[in-house]
Design an enzyme around this catalytic site. Structure first.
Site, PDB file in Angstrom:
ATOM      1  CE  LYS A 212      -3.256   0.537   3.566  1.00 55.80           C
ATOM      2  NZ  LYS A 212      -2.956   1.391   4.106  1.00 55.80           N
ATOM      3  CB  SER A 213       4.046   1.842   1.974  1.00 53.93           C
ATOM      4  OG  SER A 213       3.297   2.328   3.331  1.00 53.93           O
TER       5      SER A 213
ATOM      6  N   GLY B 147      -4.995   8.123   5.546  1.00 57.91           N
ATOM      7  CA  GLY B 147      -4.246   9.118   6.067  1.00 57.91           C
ATOM      8  C   GLY B 147      -2.985   9.257   4.643  1.00 57.91           C
TER       9      GLY B 147
ATOM     10  NE  ARG C 148      -5.474   8.950  11.127  1.00 60.06           N
ATOM     11  CZ  ARG C 148      -4.777   8.083  10.044  1.00 60.06           C
ATOM     12  NH1 ARG C 148      -4.962   6.700   9.270  1.00 60.06           N
ATOM     13  NH2 ARG C 148      -3.405   7.294  10.869  1.00 60.06           N
TER      14      ARG C 148
ATOM     15  CB  SER D 269       5.057  10.269  11.484  1.00 56.77           C
ATOM     16  OG  SER D 269       4.018  10.407  10.333  1.00 56.77           O
TER      17      SER D 269
ATOM     18  CG  ASP E  96       0.792   0.380   9.658  1.00 59.41           C
ATOM     19  OD1 ASP E  96       0.355   1.066  10.261  1.00 59.41           O
ATOM     20  OD2 ASP E  96       1.202   0.150   8.570  1.00 59.41           O
TER      21      ASP E  96
ATOM     22  NE  ARG F  70      -5.100   0.425  13.468  1.00 55.48           N
ATOM     23  CZ  ARG F  70      -3.684   0.621  12.113  1.00 55.48           C
ATOM     24  NH1 ARG F  70      -3.447   0.381  12.221  1.00 55.48           N
ATOM     25  NH2 ARG F  70      -4.975   0.963  10.679  1.00 55.48           N
TER      26      ARG F  70
ATOM     27  NE  ARG G  61      -2.450  -1.739   8.531  1.00 55.11           N
ATOM     28  CZ  ARG G  61      -2.509  -2.510   7.492  1.00 55.11           C
ATOM     29  NH1 ARG G  61      -1.865  -3.363   6.951  1.00 55.11           N
ATOM     30  NH2 ARG G  61      -1.931  -1.415   6.308  1.00 55.11           N
TER      31      ARG G  61
END
Ligand code: S3P
Length: 450
Positions: free
Chosen positions: A28-29, A101, A129, A174, A327, A358, A403
């Protein structure tokens, strides 16, 4: 998409051995970055293996709205006709980044040093967020942001007409913030520098280099320093997206906890900036091997083989490892529930601002499944019940978080009684084929309630 339609309940039942080969989707990234860097290059970038999850499809649509030519040629095969650094057009309408995000923060960075204005929104999860972590450094370039209270979407970014380069130290680990600053730095003259205290996933740096940007990295007394030189002419690339290690963790962890399982998950990107969970699982005593290690498109790749592991023990996961498995804590907490003893996951405050909180989501659902969990603001401890020891027999809230949904469904495959999630719809953001892939391995997943 701002929402994904009516909730789709799904149930996982205690299953027989999981067997076979699983081919998880593209990373995905890397998929987001392939589209965004393709749009910033001059000419046609060709991509294969692109993740066709909703998050990435939303980024593809956004790049088209900024003027790039984005074409799908077949399953995972896309091309992006880029407009060059500084060439973004002003979008005619609001950019909807759905649940993502990564999508919204990277795109904000990519447009912030162009003299255009764009308004961003997303689904209820994304609208809750924090965006200040990105708009604060973008303001240093000269961009302005107006959003809702607390720096939330919807938000309008007015790009800097005369951007200046920036030297920024990220206050939290991040990769999204780092990447937003580096992408904004492309549109500023001179060198933009980002320093991070702990290294996060480095796909942006690697791919920028691949597209021909000047990127220098070094480890200094203050941390990891990345410098990008502005105003490059990015060269279009041919990109083969590796398979996503974060998606791979679901069939891998299912195999570890379902008796008699033996699963091979093929062709997984094994960047050390992403592989922290695999180290942790091996420390717990998981029967997990890496076969056929090799390099593909500049990324280390291997096939992962996971076998049922009834002897796993709880561990303390060191906080320094958090960025390389950020993640993966939801699925780790499920594996920990089937291990003997306590697993402490510390230094994970960032989990509270993901697609959901989470820590809270996993603590609530695991407790409902009969597992004791302690939590603090930045840590949680799962008290394992040993193999076959998790009662299950409940419905867990997915909280618009792919997730969380997948983690509780994996839990249900090995619990004593079925586990349902109230909405499996968000799984399509990152792993649209999760259900058929897990079923092919032998997982008893059914639509609807227990
Ligand atoms: C990502 C970075 C991480 C991760 C997310 C993908 C990226 O977010 O959780 O799923 O592609 O850069 P943070 O930057 O918020 O840690």
């Amino acid at each position: 998409m701002a929402s994904h339609g009516p909730a789709q309940k799904m149930t996982a039942r205690p299953s027989g051995p999981l067997k076979g080969v699983a081919e998880v989707p593209g990373d995905k990234s890397i998929s987001h970055r392939a589209l965004i860097l393709g749009a910033l290059a001059v000419g046609e970038t060709r991509i294969s293996g692109l993740l066709e999850g909703q998050d990435v499809l939303d980024t593809a649509r956004a790049m088209a709205a900024f003027g790039a030519g984005v074409v799908r040629h077949g399953m995972g095969r896309w091309s992006v006709h880029g407009v060059g650094v500084g060439g973004f057009a002003e979008p005619e309408d609001v950019i909807d980044c759905g649940n993502s995000g990564t999508g919204v923060r990277l795109i904000m960075g990519a447009m912030a040093t162009s003299p255009i204005t764009a308004t961003f929104t997303g689904d209820a999860s994304l609208r809750s967020r924090p965006m200040g972590r990105v708009t604060d450094p973008l303001a240093l370039f000269g961009a302005r942001a107006v959003g809702r209270d607390g720096g939330r979407l919807p938000m309008t970014i007015v790009g800097a007409a005369e951007p200046v380069p920036v030297d920024y130290t990220t206050p939290m680990a991040s990769a999204q913030v780092k990447s937003a600053v580096l992408l904004a730095g492309l549109g500023a003259p001179g060198q933009t520098v980002v320093t991070e205290h702990s290294p996060t996933r480095d796909h942006t740096e690697r791919m920028l280099r691949g597209f021909g940007a000047e990127v220098a990295t070094e480890s200094t007394g203050k941390g990891f320093r990345i410098a990008v030189t502005g105003h490059p002419e990015l060269q279009p690339q041919t990109i083969a997206v590796p398979r996503d290690p974060s998606s791979a963790t679901f069939p891998v962890c299912a195999a570890l906890i379902v008796p008699g399982s033996d699963v091979l998950v093929a062709n997984i990107g094994m960047s050390p900036t992403r592989a922290g969970l695999f180290t942790t699982l091996r420390e717990m005593g998981a029967d997990l091997t890496f076969e056929n290690p090799r390099e593909e498109g500049g990324e280390p790749v291997a096939d992962l083989r996971a076998r049922y592991s009834p002897d796993m023990k709880g561990v303390e996961v060191p906080p320094v490892r958090a960025p390389s498995m950020i993640d993966e804590y939801p699925i780790l907490s499920v594996v920990a529930a089937f291990a003997e003893g306590a697993t402490l996951m510390a230094g994970v405050h960032e989990l509270r601002v993901k697609e959901s909180d989470r820590i809270d989501a996993m603590a609530e659902g695991l407790r409902a499944c009969g597992v004791a969990v302690d939590e603090t603001e930045d840590s949680f401890t799962v008290h394992g019940r040993g193999p076959g020891g998790v009662p299950g027999g409940t419905t867990c809230a997915a909280r618009l978080d792919h997730r969380i949904a997948m983690s509780f469904l994996i839990c249900g495959l090995a619990a004593r009684a079925p586990v349902s999630v109230d909405d499996a719809g968000p799984i399509a953001t990152s792993f649209p084929a999760f259900e058929p892939l897990m079923r092919d391995l032998g997982a008893e997943l059914i639509a609807g309630d227990r």
